[in-house]
Enzyme design. Structure first.
Site, PDB file in Angstrom:
ATOM      1  N   THR A 153     -12.539 -30.965  12.600  1.00 50.05           N
ATOM      2  CA  THR A 153     -12.926 -29.745  11.876  1.00 50.05           C
ATOM      3  C   THR A 153     -11.947 -28.620  12.129  1.00 50.05           C
ATOM      4  OG1 THR A 153     -15.213 -30.330  12.210  1.00 50.05           O
ATOM      5  CG2 THR A 153     -14.758 -28.010  11.703  1.00 50.05           C
ATOM      6  N   ARG A 181     -24.914 -37.473   5.525  1.00 49.60           N
ATOM      7  CA  ARG A 181     -24.765 -37.077   6.939  1.00 49.60           C
ATOM      8  C   ARG A 181     -24.126 -35.682   7.027  1.00 49.60           C
ATOM      9  NH1 ARG A 181     -20.356 -35.465  10.444  1.00 49.60           N
ATOM     10  NH2 ARG A 181     -20.829 -36.088  12.557  1.00 49.60           N
ATOM     11  N   VAL A 182     -24.711 -34.825   7.809  1.00 51.14           N
ATOM     12  CA  VAL A 182     -24.137 -33.498   8.034  1.00 51.14           C
ATOM     13  C   VAL A 182     -23.903 -33.351   9.528  1.00 51.14           C
ATOM     14  CG1 VAL A 182     -24.532 -31.016   7.840  1.00 51.14           C
ATOM     15  CG2 VAL A 182     -25.278 -32.521   6.006  1.00 51.14           C
ATOM     16  N   GLY A 183     -22.729 -32.831   9.887  1.00 48.86           N
ATOM     17  CA  GLY A 183     -22.385 -32.675  11.298  1.00 48.86           C
ATOM     18  C   GLY A 183     -22.716 -31.283  11.813  1.00 48.86           C
ATOM     19  N   ASP A 184     -22.028 -30.894  12.872  1.00 46.99           N
ATOM     20  CA  ASP A 184     -22.288 -29.599  13.512  1.00 46.99           C
ATOM     21  C   ASP A 184     -21.654 -28.427  12.757  1.00 46.99           C
ATOM     22  OD1 ASP A 184     -19.763 -30.860  14.396  1.00 46.99           O
ATOM     23  OD2 ASP A 184     -19.468 -28.904  15.336  1.00 46.99           O
ATOM     24  N   THR A 204     -15.165 -28.380  17.567  1.00 46.30           N
ATOM     25  CA  THR A 204     -14.723 -29.540  16.791  1.00 46.30           C
ATOM     26  C   THR A 204     -14.992 -30.781  17.631  1.00 46.30           C
ATOM     27  OG1 THR A 204     -12.824 -30.633  15.732  1.00 46.30           O
ATOM     28  CG2 THR A 204     -12.343 -29.239  17.621  1.00 46.30           C
ATOM     29  N   GLY A 205     -15.167 -31.907  16.968  1.00 44.98           N
ATOM     30  CA  GLY A 205     -15.439 -33.134  17.708  1.00 44.98           C
ATOM     31  C   GLY A 205     -16.631 -33.837  17.102  1.00 44.98           C
ATOM     32  N   GLY A 207     -19.939 -34.262  15.932  1.00 46.66           N
ATOM     33  CA  GLY A 207     -21.028 -33.342  15.611  1.00 46.66           C
ATOM     34  C   GLY A 207     -22.351 -33.747  16.222  1.00 46.66           C
TER      35      GLY A 207
HETATM   36  N1  GLY Z   1     -17.410 -31.881  13.915  1.00 49.28           N
HETATM   37  C1  GLY Z   1     -17.454 -32.349  12.618  1.00 49.28           C
HETATM   38  C2  GLY Z   1     -18.478 -33.345  12.356  1.00 49.28           C
HETATM   39  O1  GLY Z   1     -18.963 -34.011  13.261  1.00 49.28           O
HETATM   40  O2  GLY Z   1     -18.825 -33.532  11.213  1.00 49.28           O
END
Ligand code: GLY
Length: 317
Positions: A153, A181-184, A204-205, A207
């Site tokens: 990210t 799917r939605v991340g952080d 970043t990383g 999520g």
């Molecule tokens: N950090 C981005 C995600 O996991 O989607």
């Protein structure tokens, strides 16, 4: 006294956007505008595989994008998850931050909002990203590799010379993610948080793991106790890494950057991680961070590292 301003961002890919935003910060432009400008730059560059145009697709070969924007003066937030076929997700997120309600939209609802508000519709899947997807599908079948990889990210925190702060994120999320799917990255407190009186952080990383510790909010909370950003970043990230290893059995890759209203900054990571900083007394600079005994070791990126980076992102698929 010279006015203080600064900008910190995840990954080498942020560099050109930061160089552009710095010209605006020097001309006393607002943090909100500068952070949006810099993120748009990353979204538009087709060779970055994890953000915007050219981002890697989900398991159905669709590019679903997540983004967020937060104004550190008002705490206004706008976020989108799983949006398809719109050019600059960060700008849609910023527009949503101006609404009183419905600040976080996903999928078809986010696309309808973007359309009604005149955002540019475009196919975000490049031939190059499609080739990466084909290659990964083949590797999964032939070598039994894990499908999940690549979630870099872009996240930025910006302080302008009037003391306003803002943060924003943008990502195509986990490569080969399930549809929906939605991340952080669009989640307040996990992928980003900023309060102009205290400071801001972005992550970043993986999520799925960043969310387990509301990592960005935790850093801002530590800043509110008066911690230096470097100490706040290290404490939050290594405590979460340890806790996940203890309670969950494993911890994914995670990296954070943060800044306070004095322009002091911090970074922490549990893997090798590049990031970019610029300020009133620092030219835009690319650094490499590495974890060492629960502290972060930071060095300026070498010419060799920078050359290898250019070769890697332009390599034929
Ligand atoms: N950090 C981005 C995600 O996991 O989607």
């Amino acid at each position: 006294m010279k006015p203080k301003w600064g900008m910190i961002a995840t990954w080498r890919m942020a560099y050109e956007g930061i160089v552009e935003a710095v010209q605006s910060l020097e001309r006393k432009q607002y943090a909100n505008d500068c952070v949006e400008l810099a993120i748009r730059h990353v979204e538009d560059f087709p060779f970055y595989k994890s953000v915007g145009y050219g981002g890697l697709p989900n398991e159905q070969c669709e590019v679903e994008l997540d983004a967020a924007f937060m104004d550190g003066n008002t705490l206004a937030i706008g976020a989108i998850g799983g949006i398809m076929d719109f050019k600059n997700p960060v700008s849609i997120a910023r527009k949503l931050s101006e609404e009183r309600y419905n600040n976080f939209l996903v999928g078809a609802g986010a696309e309808k909002y973007a359309h009604h508000n005149g955002f540019e519709r475009t196919n975000m899947l490049t031939d190059r990203a499609k080739k990466w997807w084909d290659k990964r599908v083949k590797a999964i079948h032939e070598k039994g590799l894990s499908p999940y990889d690549g979630h870099d990210t872009v996240g930025m925190v910006c302080l302008d010379s009037m003391g306003n702060m803002a943060t924003a994120t943008s990502t195509s999320g986990l490569f080969m993610k399930k549809k929906g799917r939605v991340g952080d990255s669009p989640l307040s407190g996990s992928g980003f948080y900023v309060d102009s009186d205290i400071g801001g952080a972005t992550a970043t990383g993986l999520g799925e793991d960043i969310m387990k510790g509301c990592l960005s909010y935790e850093i801002v909370r530590l800043l509110s106790e008066g911690k230096h950003p470097q100490n706040a970043a290290d404490q939050a990230l290594y405590q979460l890494t340890d806790k996940l290893q203890r309670k969950y059995g494993t911890a994914g890759a995670m990296s954070v950057v943060c800044m306070n209203p004095d322009g002091e900054w911090g970074v922490s990571t549990n893997v090798e991680f590049s990031f970019v900083v610029a300020s009133h007394d620092l030219e835009p600079t690319i650094y490499i961070a590495n974890p060492q005994n629960k502290q972060t070791v930071i060095e300026v990126a070498s010419e060799k590292w920078l050359d290898q980076y250019q070769k890697r992102i332009h390599q034929p698929v």
